[in-house]
Design an enzyme around this catalytic site. Sequence first.
Site, PDB file in Angstrom:
ATOM      1  N   CYS A 202       1.065  -1.091  -0.141  1.00  0.00           N
ATOM      2  CA  CYS A 202      -0.281  -0.108  -0.161  1.00  0.00           C
ATOM      3  C   CYS A 202       0.613   0.962  -0.058  1.00  0.00           C
ATOM      4  CB  CYS A 202      -0.848  -0.466   1.165  1.00  0.00           C
ATOM      5  SG  CYS A 202      -1.952  -1.406   0.747  1.00  0.00           S
ATOM      6  N   CYS A 355      12.819   6.371  -7.263  1.00  0.00           N
ATOM      7  CA  CYS A 355      11.535   5.949  -7.151  1.00  0.00           C
ATOM      8  C   CYS A 355      11.218   6.253  -5.787  1.00  0.00           C
ATOM      9  CB  CYS A 355      11.265   4.676  -7.189  1.00  0.00           C
ATOM     10  SG  CYS A 355      11.999   3.777  -5.692  1.00  0.00           S
TER      11      CYS A 355
END
Length: 397
Positions: A202, A355
């Site tokens: 998540c 990222c």
Amino acid sequence: MSDAIDQDVLEGRVLPDLDNRDIARYSRHLLLDEVGVDGQRRLKGAAVLCIGTGGLGSPLLLYLAAAGVGRIGIVDFDIVDESNLQRQVIHGSSTVGRPKLESARARILDINPRCQVDLHPVALMAENALDIVRPYDVVVDGTDNFPTRYLVNDACVLLGKPNVYGSIFKFEGQASVFNYRGGPNYRDLYPEPPPPGLVPSCAEGGVLGILPGVIGCIQATETIKILLGKGDTLSGRLLLYDALGMRFRELKLRRDPDAAPITGLIDYNQFCGIQSPSDAPAPESPVSEGFARLSVQETKKKLDGGWKPFVLDVRKPHEAQISSFDFVDLLRPHERVVAGDLSGIPKDRPVLIHCRSGGRSAMAAATLVAAGWTDVTNMEGGINGWAAEIDPSMPTY
């Protein structure tokens, strides 16, 4: 598999009586034929263990406490972060920075001061799982990773404990009851874990804040039904929820007669293909995987020293809108890179990939190396690490 799962989870228990305060508090339960005085005594005499106080653990702990479950155990070793508050409703702004266990206990006791709250401030591991799980009647799995889910499952099977399962991702959730009255367990649903990195967390993929409230409440409902011995549980059924489509659907789940028996606990990180920290290569050196790994501090030092790599951001466009570097050469989601879309990435320059936190960029780096790139570096910690250690003015998410 233990035969104990065919029995009432509270069989043989001497149940506590209800006093006048209990009767006043739980009067709406006592009016239900399916609960009544005897059922409320069962809840008061029951013990439930919740693994995790995150998105799933928050609503189910609140409702188990409110329902009158007499003893609640919680396993967690994390602290409350501001990013948790979008979905982890047992915590609040005033508890940011505090251990989640302390935050959860305070809220549970505010709801129900008569609840016994056991705190287990540890990571659940093969070495401690059986001792932690053993005293409880039902285990509720509120975890978010595959190694712990397999560990919880196997411990429940070995000890004959029902395992109330839930998971969430983006806008979808699922729930079931494992190891109950001869029903299937988690390994009947997932005999083998997915390859590492295939299913984002998540934290990487995001989650609708309300979603764990729905799934966690379903888990709490199933737990109460098991303790009462009433109703039809989700044993043998996998409930799937699509929040965007507002649809529930159900799949049948059966025990695999050919499945190998669970005879003991194992190394679950190894089982799931996750490298343990002790086995990890030194981050500052080129490694056998073919690309270098630099911390954000080391990256900053090299850039300040005149290093001019081609900078590849492998996050999604909406993430780049939250925060981004002004020296990025190309934004391309890691899914496209891993799928082979390598156009526009030069081979005659060093390539620096980042990222959010370093996981997706490592996958992209490995893809480039496999395709023939020879000078590839992954920035460990990602843009959030940069914000934490280099530029605190940047937002984190």
